[in-house]
Design a protein around this motif. Structure first.
Motif, PDB file in Angstrom:
ATOM      1  N   UNK A  23     -11.908  -1.926 -62.620  1.00  0.00           N
ATOM      2  CA  UNK A  23     -11.006  -0.916 -63.171  1.00  0.00           C
ATOM      3  C   UNK A  23      -9.665  -1.537 -63.549  1.00  0.00           C
ATOM      4  N   UNK A  24      -9.145  -2.412 -62.664  1.00  0.00           N
ATOM      5  CA  UNK A  24      -7.878  -3.088 -62.970  1.00  0.00           C
ATOM      6  C   UNK A  24      -8.036  -3.988 -64.199  1.00  0.00           C
ATOM      7  N   UNK A  25      -9.184  -4.683 -64.265  1.00  0.00           N
ATOM      8  CA  UNK A  25      -9.409  -5.584 -65.396  1.00  0.00           C
ATOM      9  C   UNK A  25      -9.508  -4.820 -66.711  1.00  0.00           C
ATOM     10  N   UNK A  26     -10.124  -3.646 -66.674  1.00  0.00           N
ATOM     11  CA  UNK A  26     -10.252  -2.839 -67.887  1.00  0.00           C
ATOM     12  C   UNK A  26      -8.883  -2.383 -68.381  1.00  0.00           C
ATOM     13  N   UNK A  27      -8.021  -1.997 -67.432  1.00  0.00           N
ATOM     14  CA  UNK A  27      -6.664  -1.602 -67.812  1.00  0.00           C
ATOM     15  C   UNK A  27      -5.899  -2.805 -68.370  1.00  0.00           C
ATOM     16  N   UNK A  28      -6.047  -3.968 -67.711  1.00  0.00           N
ATOM     17  CA  UNK A  28      -5.359  -5.173 -68.189  1.00  0.00           C
ATOM     18  C   UNK A  28      -5.886  -5.588 -69.554  1.00  0.00           C
ATOM     19  N   UNK A  29      -7.170  -5.362 -69.783  1.00  0.00           N
ATOM     20  CA  UNK A  29      -7.797  -5.708 -71.057  1.00  0.00           C
ATOM     21  C   UNK A  29      -7.124  -4.965 -72.208  1.00  0.00           C
ATOM     22  N   UNK A  30      -6.756  -3.710 -71.946  1.00  0.00           N
ATOM     23  CA  UNK A  30      -6.138  -2.898 -72.993  1.00  0.00           C
ATOM     24  C   UNK A  30      -4.622  -3.092 -73.054  1.00  0.00           C
ATOM     25  N   UNK A  36      -2.421 -13.599 -72.441  1.00  0.00           N
ATOM     26  CA  UNK A  36      -1.458 -13.387 -71.359  1.00  0.00           C
ATOM     27  C   UNK A  36      -2.045 -13.886 -70.043  1.00  0.00           C
ATOM     28  N   UNK A  37      -1.264 -14.653 -69.250  1.00  0.00           N
ATOM     29  CA  UNK A  37      -1.805 -15.211 -67.997  1.00  0.00           C
ATOM     30  C   UNK A  37      -2.235 -14.148 -66.987  1.00  0.00           C
ATOM     31  N   UNK A  38      -1.516 -13.018 -66.927  1.00  0.00           N
ATOM     32  CA  UNK A  38      -1.899 -11.965 -65.979  1.00  0.00           C
ATOM     33  C   UNK A  38      -3.254 -11.366 -66.343  1.00  0.00           C
ATOM     34  N   UNK A  39      -3.504 -11.229 -67.636  1.00  0.00           N
ATOM     35  CA  UNK A  39      -4.810 -10.701 -68.056  1.00  0.00           C
ATOM     36  C   UNK A  39      -5.927 -11.635 -67.599  1.00  0.00           C
ATOM     37  N   UNK A  40      -5.734 -12.934 -67.762  1.00  0.00           N
ATOM     38  CA  UNK A  40      -6.743 -13.910 -67.351  1.00  0.00           C
ATOM     39  C   UNK A  40      -6.962 -13.883 -65.845  1.00  0.00           C
ATOM     40  N   UNK A  41      -5.840 -13.766 -65.105  1.00  0.00           N
ATOM     41  CA  UNK A  41      -5.916 -13.762 -63.646  1.00  0.00           C
ATOM     42  C   UNK A  41      -6.665 -12.534 -63.134  1.00  0.00           C
ATOM     43  N   UNK A  42      -6.325 -11.360 -63.670  1.00  0.00           N
ATOM     44  CA  UNK A  42      -6.982 -10.118 -63.232  1.00  0.00           C
ATOM     45  C   UNK A  42      -8.452 -10.138 -63.628  1.00  0.00           C
ATOM     46  N   UNK A  43      -8.730 -10.649 -64.811  1.00  0.00           N
ATOM     47  CA  UNK A  43     -10.112 -10.712 -65.287  1.00  0.00           C
ATOM     48  C   UNK A  43     -10.956 -11.629 -64.392  1.00  0.00           C
ATOM     49  N   UNK A  44     -10.431 -12.808 -64.051  1.00  0.00           N
ATOM     50  CA  UNK A  44     -11.178 -13.752 -63.215  1.00  0.00           C
ATOM     51  C   UNK A  44     -11.457 -13.162 -61.841  1.00  0.00           C
TER      52      UNK A  44
END
Length: 536
Positions: A23-30, A36-44
Motif C-alpha cells: 500500500x505504501x509502495x503504491x502511494x509512493x508510485x503515484x 526519486x530515492x524514496x520511491x526506490x527505497x519504499x518499493x524495494x
C-alpha cells in the motif's frame, strides 16, 4: 494444534506486512517521480515483504471492501489504515481475489504496481487488471475479477438473494481449496445463454430499489462501465440525466453509508475532466437556468473539480462568471479551500477579492492566517473584504484579528471591523465593544467608532449589554454635551434593538422623565410596539 495456530499467526502477520508495505509502495508510485530515492527505497522494501510472503507458498487473498482474508485458511489479517487503503484500491478496480505465486520476481511486482496505479476507468477500458497483467507478461500474479453484469442478471432474473455471494465473502471455491481452479476472470456460468447487458436506465432503477450493500456497489460499477463511454463520446446531456437521477440517492436516510459512498465514488469519476469543463461552460452562461443543479453536480468532484473551477475563475475577465464560479466553490465547502488559497496571490484585485470572499463564505478557521495577510493588501477593496470574511468566520483567532484593527490608526478599517462584528452577531466582541464605548476621549477622536460600536452592540443582540447601556444614558456630562448626546441617542437605539421587558421599562422611564431624550425614547418605544418586540 499449537503448530497449526502458530503457522496461522505467522501467515497472517506476513500478509499484513506485505499488504501494508505494498500500500505504501503504491502511494509512493503515484507521488514520487520515477528516479526519486524514496520511491526506490519504499518499493524495494515492499518487494522484499511480498517475496517473503510468496516464499511461504501460493497465497490467494480475498479482497474485501475494508480489508483482506486468506482463501482456504483460518488466518485473520488484522485491518490497519494501510491494508484498508490497499483493499479499497483493489476493490475499486473490480478485483475479487489476488493470488501471489512463489516465483514472484522484482519485474512482476513492478508491473503489478504500475497497473494498479492506473485509474479505475482506464483499467476498465483496457479490459481489467487480469488482461493488463497478461499483456505485461506477468504470470506470478493472477486475479479474479467481478462480473457485475452477471450480478445484475441474477437479480433481475428473479434468483434468490442467497445465490449471489456477499461482497468479499468466501464462496464454494474458497471452502474447497484443494479443488480450487486457477484464478481467472470471473464470468457467467458456462453454458448459460448470453444475456444482453442492461441499459443505464435499468441500472439506475435497480440501484434505487437495491438495499444490499454488496450488490449496490457492484451495480454502481456496472453503471460506471456503461456511463464512461458517454463521457468519452462527449454525450454530456445523457450524463446530466444520470447525475440528476443518482444524486438523490446520496441523501436518502434509509440508505446505508456504504451505499452512499459507492454512489459518491462513481459520480465523482464521471464528473471529473471533460464533464466538469462542460458543466462550467453552462455555469458561465448567463442564460442557463439550472445553475443550482450544476453546482450540486460539481460538488461531487471534490478537489479535482475545485481546481478546475479555480482555474476558470482566475482566467475569466467577466464579473458575472467570477460570481457564478465563486458560488460553485462556496457550495463545495471545505473541499475547495486548498484550491482557493492560491487565488489570494493573483496579481488582479478582482480575483483576490473574490478568493477572500469565498473563504469567508466557506468559513473554516484554517483560512484565518491567509486572510490576516490579505488585510495588508495594497488595495482597500481587498482589505475591506478580508475584514468581512474574518468576521464571518468568527472564533477566537479571527475575532482577535478583527478587534486588533480597532486599535489601528486606519479609521475606515476600524469602522468596517466594528460594523461586521455586529452584522455577524459576534458575541465574543461584545465586551471589547463596550470597553471602547466607555473609554475616555476628551478630544472626541473616538466619536465615530463609539457610535458604530453602540450600533454593533444592538445588532449582536446580547442583553447582557443592557446594564452598561442604561448607565451610559443616565450619566450626566458637563464636557462636550453635544457629543455625549449623540452617544446616548445611539445607546437608546441599541437598547430598543436588544428589546425585552427590562429594555421597555427603562425606555418608558426615560420617555416619561422629560428632557431631550424623552422624545427619542418614545419614538423607539412605538417602533418596538409596532414590530411586536420580536426579541421576546
Amino acid at each position: 494444534m499449537k503448530n497449526i495456530a502458530d503457522d496461522s499467526e505467522s501467515l497472517a502477520q506476513a500478509c499484513q506486512k506485505a499488504l501494508g508495505d505494498t500500500s505504501k509502495a503504491l502511494k509512493a508510485f503515484a507521488f514520487y517521480p520515477e528516479n526519486h530515492p524514496l520511491r526506490r527505497q519504499i518499493f524495494d522494501s515492499a518487494y522484499q515483504s511480498m517475496a517473503a510472503l510468496a516464499a511461504m507458498g501460493r497465497i490467494s487473498l480475498i479482497v474485501q471492501r475494508g480489508g483482506f482474508a486468506v482463501a482456504g485458511s483460518q488466518s485473520v489479517i488484522e485491518t490497519n489504515p494501510m491494508t484498508k487503503a490497499l483493499a479499497q484500491e483493489l476493490f475499486a478496480r473490480e478485483l475479487q481475489r489476488i493470488t501471489i505465486h512463489p516465483e514472484l520476481s522484482l519485474a512482476d511486482f513492478s508491473a503489478l504496481l504500475s497497473i494498479l496505479a492506473v485509474a479505475p476507468q482506464k483499467i476498465a477500458e483496457e479490459g481489467g487488471v487480469g488482461e493488463m497483467l497478461l499483456k505485461a507478461g506477468v504470470a506470478a500474479v493472477t486475479v479474479n475479477q467481478i462480473d457485475v453484469t452477471a450480478v445484475f442478471t441474477k437479480k433481475t432474473a428473479g434468483q434468490p438473494e442467497q445465490d449471489a455471494p456477499e461482497e468479499g465473502a468466501v464462496g464454494d471455491e474458497e471452502r474447497e481449496p484443494e479443488s480450487e481452479p486457477e484464478p481467472e476472470t470471473v464470468t457467467a456460468q458456462s453454458g448459460a445463454a448470453p444475456q444482453a447487458e442492461p441499459g443505464i436506465d435499468q441500472i439506475i432503477a435497480a440501484l434505487a430499489a437495491e438495499k444490499d450493500e454488496s450488490r449496490y456497489r457492484q451495480l454502481t460499477r456496472l453503471l460506471l462501465k456503461k456511463a464512461l463511454p458517454l463521457k468519452l463520446e462527449g454525450n454530456f446531456d445523457r450524463l446530466y440525466v444520470v447525475f440528476l437521477r443518482l444524486i438523490p440517492q446520496l441523501s436518502e436516510p434509509a440508505r446505508s453509508a456504504a451505499c452512499r459512498e459507492a454512489a459518491q465514488e462513481i459520480l465523482e469519476q464521471l464528473c471529473l475532466g471533460e464533464t466538469a469543463e462542460h458543466l462550467l461552460d453552462h455555469l458561465e452562461d448567463v442564460d442557463f437556468p439550472q445553475k443550482e443543479e450544476v453546482c450540486r453536480i460539481l460538488k461531487l468532484g471534490g478537489g479535482g473539480v475545485a481546481e478546475a473551477i479555480a482555474r476558470r475563475l482566475a482566467a475569466t475577465g467577466s464579473r458575472a462568471s467570477r460570481k457564478a464560479l465563486g458560488t460553485a466553490l462556496v457550495r463545495m465547502g471545505t473541499a475547495a479551500q486548498p484550491q482557493v488559497l492560491p487565488l489570494l496571490k493573483d496579481g488582479r484585485v478582482a480575483v483576490v477579492q473574490m478568493g477572500v470572499a469565498i473563504l469567508g463564505e466557506i468559513g473554516t478557521r484554517e483560512a484565518v492566517r491567509a486572510l490576516t495577510v490579505t488585510l495588508q493588501h495594497p488595495d482597500q477593496r481587498v482589505r475591506m473584504e478580508s475584514i468581512r470574511s474574518l468576521a464571518r468566520i468568527g472564533g477566537m483567532e479571527a475575532t482577535g484579528v478583527v478587534l486588533s484593527l480597532i486599535q489601528a490608526e486606519d479609521e475606515a478599517a476600524a469602522v468596517q471591523a466594528i460594523t461586521w462584528l455586529g452584522n455577524c452577531r459576534n458575541h465574543a466582541a461584545l465586551e471589547p465593544l463596550l470597553q471602547l464605548v466607555a473609554r475616555r476621549d476628551l478630544m472626541g477622536k473616538l466619536q465615530v467608532l463609539k457610535k458604530e460600536a453602540l450600533r454593533a452592540v444592538g445588532r449582536i443582540g446580547d442583553r447582557r449589554a443592557l446594564d452598561s447601556l442604561f448607565r451610559l444614558v443616565r450619566r450626566r456630562h458637563l464636557i462636550a454635551p453635544a457629543r455625549r448626546l449623540e452617544q446616548k441617542l445611539s445607546a437608546i437605539e441599541a437598547i430598543a434593538a436588544l428589546g425585552g421587558e427590562q429594555a421597555r421599562a427603562f425606555l418608558q422611564e426615560i420617555s416619561a422623565g422629560g428632557g431631550e431624550l424623552a422624545r427619542p425614547a418614545q419614538v423607539v418605544l412605538e417602533a418596538m410596539q409596532h414590530r411586536g418586540d420580536e426579541h421576546e
